[in-house]
Design a protein around this motif. Sequence first.
Motif, mmCIF file in Angstrom:
data_model
loop_
_atom_site.group_PDB
_atom_site.id
_atom_site.type_symbol
_atom_site.label_atom_id
_atom_site.label_comp_id
_atom_site.label_asym_id
_atom_site.label_seq_id
_atom_site.Cartn_x
_atom_site.Cartn_y
_atom_site.Cartn_z
ATOM 1 N N ASP A 183 31.806 30.447 -35.828
ATOM 2 C CA ASP A 183 31.385 29.764 -34.600
ATOM 3 C C ASP A 183 29.884 29.863 -34.378
ATOM 4 N N GLY A 184 29.368 28.913 -33.619
ATOM 5 C CA GLY A 184 27.925 28.753 -33.438
ATOM 6 C C GLY A 184 27.287 29.681 -32.442
ATOM 7 N N ASN A 185 27.958 30.752 -32.029
ATOM 8 C CA ASN A 185 27.331 31.732 -31.156
ATOM 9 C C ASN A 185 26.386 32.652 -31.914
ATOM 10 N N LEU A 186 26.407 32.602 -33.245
ATOM 11 C CA LEU A 186 25.458 33.378 -34.025
ATOM 12 C C LEU A 186 24.064 32.765 -33.874
ATOM 13 N N THR A 187 23.047 33.540 -34.189
ATOM 14 C CA THR A 187 21.686 33.026 -34.052
ATOM 15 C C THR A 187 21.417 31.927 -35.081
ATOM 16 N N GLU A 188 20.424 31.115 -34.780
ATOM 17 C CA GLU A 188 20.048 30.046 -35.702
ATOM 18 C C GLU A 188 19.640 30.618 -37.058
ATOM 19 N N ALA A 189 18.935 31.746 -37.041
ATOM 20 C CA ALA A 189 18.494 32.365 -38.299
ATOM 21 C C ALA A 189 19.678 32.848 -39.124
ATOM 22 N N GLY B 68 38.555 36.007 -24.844
ATOM 23 C CA GLY B 68 38.021 34.703 -25.214
ATOM 24 C C GLY B 68 36.877 34.806 -26.194
ATOM 25 N N GLY B 69 36.095 33.757 -26.255
ATOM 26 C CA GLY B 69 35.080 33.586 -27.286
ATOM 27 C C GLY B 69 35.637 32.652 -28.347
ATOM 28 N N VAL B 70 34.777 31.846 -28.938
ATOM 29 C CA VAL B 70 35.242 30.835 -29.887
ATOM 30 C C VAL B 70 36.036 31.460 -31.032
ATOM 31 N N ALA B 71 35.479 32.476 -31.672
ATOM 32 C CA ALA B 71 36.171 33.092 -32.812
ATOM 33 C C ALA B 71 37.517 33.683 -32.394
ATOM 34 N N LEU B 72 37.552 34.331 -31.230
ATOM 35 C CA LEU B 72 38.803 34.942 -30.779
ATOM 36 C C LEU B 72 39.811 33.889 -30.346
ATOM 37 N N ASN B 73 39.362 32.839 -29.667
ATOM 38 C CA ASN B 73 40.281 31.764 -29.289
ATOM 39 C C ASN B 73 40.937 31.144 -30.521
ATOM 40 N N ILE B 74 40.138 30.928 -31.544
ATOM 41 C CA ILE B 74 40.672 30.368 -32.788
ATOM 42 C C ILE B 74 41.661 31.345 -33.410
ATOM 43 N N SER C 227 32.102 34.974 -31.720
ATOM 44 C CA SER C 227 32.201 35.638 -30.425
ATOM 45 C C SER C 227 33.606 36.142 -30.110
ATOM 46 N N VAL C 228 33.648 37.396 -29.693
ATOM 47 C CA VAL C 228 34.859 38.060 -29.218
ATOM 48 C C VAL C 228 34.462 38.714 -27.902
ATOM 49 N N LEU C 229 34.982 38.207 -26.789
ATOM 50 C CA LEU C 229 34.483 38.625 -25.485
ATOM 51 C C LEU C 229 35.540 38.423 -24.409
ATOM 52 N N TRP C 230 35.163 38.693 -23.177
ATOM 53 C CA TRP C 230 36.039 38.424 -22.039
ATOM 54 C C TRP C 230 35.643 37.100 -21.398
ATOM 55 N N ASP C 231 36.640 36.244 -21.131
ATOM 56 C CA ASP C 231 36.444 35.020 -20.360
ATOM 57 C C ASP C 231 36.771 35.290 -18.900
ATOM 58 N N ILE C 232 35.861 34.961 -18.008
ATOM 59 C CA ILE C 232 36.127 34.955 -16.575
ATOM 60 C C ILE C 232 36.159 33.487 -16.155
ATOM 61 N N ILE C 233 37.328 32.995 -15.765
ATOM 62 C CA ILE C 233 37.478 31.566 -15.485
ATOM 63 C C ILE C 233 37.978 31.361 -14.066
ATOM 64 N N GLY C 234 37.200 30.620 -13.297
ATOM 65 C CA GLY C 234 37.625 30.195 -11.967
ATOM 66 C C GLY C 234 38.116 28.762 -12.037
ATOM 67 N N ILE D 210 30.410 38.480 -22.449
ATOM 68 C CA ILE D 210 31.263 37.892 -21.416
ATOM 69 C C ILE D 210 30.908 36.414 -21.225
ATOM 70 N N TYR D 211 31.904 35.624 -20.871
ATOM 71 C CA TYR D 211 31.732 34.186 -20.618
ATOM 72 C C TYR D 211 32.317 33.882 -19.247
ATOM 73 N N MET D 212 31.612 33.069 -18.479
ATOM 74 C CA MET D 212 32.076 32.720 -17.142
ATOM 75 C C MET D 212 32.075 31.204 -16.982
ATOM 76 N N ALA D 213 33.187 30.645 -16.495
ATOM 77 C CA ALA D 213 33.297 29.195 -16.328
ATOM 78 C C ALA D 213 33.965 28.866 -15.001
ATOM 79 N N VAL D 214 33.609 27.712 -14.469
ATOM 80 C CA VAL D 214 34.244 27.160 -13.273
ATOM 81 C C VAL D 214 34.793 25.786 -13.625
ATOM 82 N N GLU D 215 36.092 25.594 -13.409
ATOM 83 C CA GLU D 215 36.751 24.334 -13.726
ATOM 84 C C GLU D 215 37.390 23.758 -12.477
ATOM 85 N N GLY D 216 37.265 22.445 -12.314
ATOM 86 C CA GLY D 216 37.922 21.734 -11.229
ATOM 87 C C GLY D 216 38.856 20.682 -11.773
ATOM 88 N N ALA D 217 39.451 19.912 -10.887
ATOM 89 C CA ALA D 217 40.336 18.836 -11.327
ATOM 90 C C ALA D 217 39.578 17.802 -12.142
#
Length: 298
Positions: free
Chosen positions: A146-152, A40-46, A12-19, A96-103
């Motif tokens: 990274d495991g974002n590829l399909t199972e097949a 972001g995305g697993v492959a891009l982060n690596i 995955s190579v994408l945009w991360d939207i992080i709150g 695109i990936y969207m996450a919400v993080e708190g303390a």
Amino acid sequence: MTSTPEILCIGSVLWDIIGRSSSHMRQGSDVPGRIIRVPGGVALNIAMTLRRQGMIPALLSAVGNDPAGQELLADCRRRGLITDHIYLSEDLPTDIYMAVEGANGLIAAIADAHSLEEAGDKILRPLTDGTLGSAGAPYGGFIALDGNLTEALLAQIAVDPVFQQADLRVAPASPGKATRLLPLVEAGNATLYVNLEEAGLLCQTEFPDAASAADGMVTRGAKRALVTDGGRASADGSAEGIITRQPPEVLVTRVTGAGDSFMAAHIVAEARGADREAALMAAQAAAAAHVSGETPYD
């Protein structure tokens, strides 16, 4: 950019939207914080962590030929990543990936990687058409998958001769997608980087700690397993045995991408000749720097 890659990062190579908020959060919380958009995305982060540590990665992924995709590719090139081999789609949007993080950590996340999944094996063409490798002359270097590829597609990769000469390093995209990696575990030709929950899902059991999880993964068939457990000891398991190490204690300010930083730093350390103990130490240090906020996004 036309440099020869030292490692291929597939996924995955994408945009991360992080709150992110400094408040503890629960379902329904409405709190002040910051919202950012970063590559972001697993492959891009690596790949980004690999590049910061001196390796030259090439990305194999799918990106939409849309404004979001063009901006993302330009950002990747600015960071020194090879984007020449990315499949550019005219009819699929950039993921695109969207996450919400708190303390209190990650509250919720949604990964929209449908374009990568729909592109399927088109992203692997450079490994079969002679650009980076072929069936007769398979690619023989490091591959981070990274495991974002399909199972097949992951099942295909597990047995495809094109991948048999590579040093294959694999990470799940999330616990929800961890079981997609079962064919790669059972094929016994990959090093897997998982957390305690993901190891349990792959082995269909619950483990009390990383050491028992690494042992369980190897027993299940994995060539090698690196297992993390938050602030508790991490483990590296293989036929040579299990080693464990306690990670540094840090103040956690973010969690998204920590596992990717761990994996990338571990690969770099071993590429430079580090032994298992030193490589595990380097991986934990990189993950600690990431979650503490010491490592910048840019």
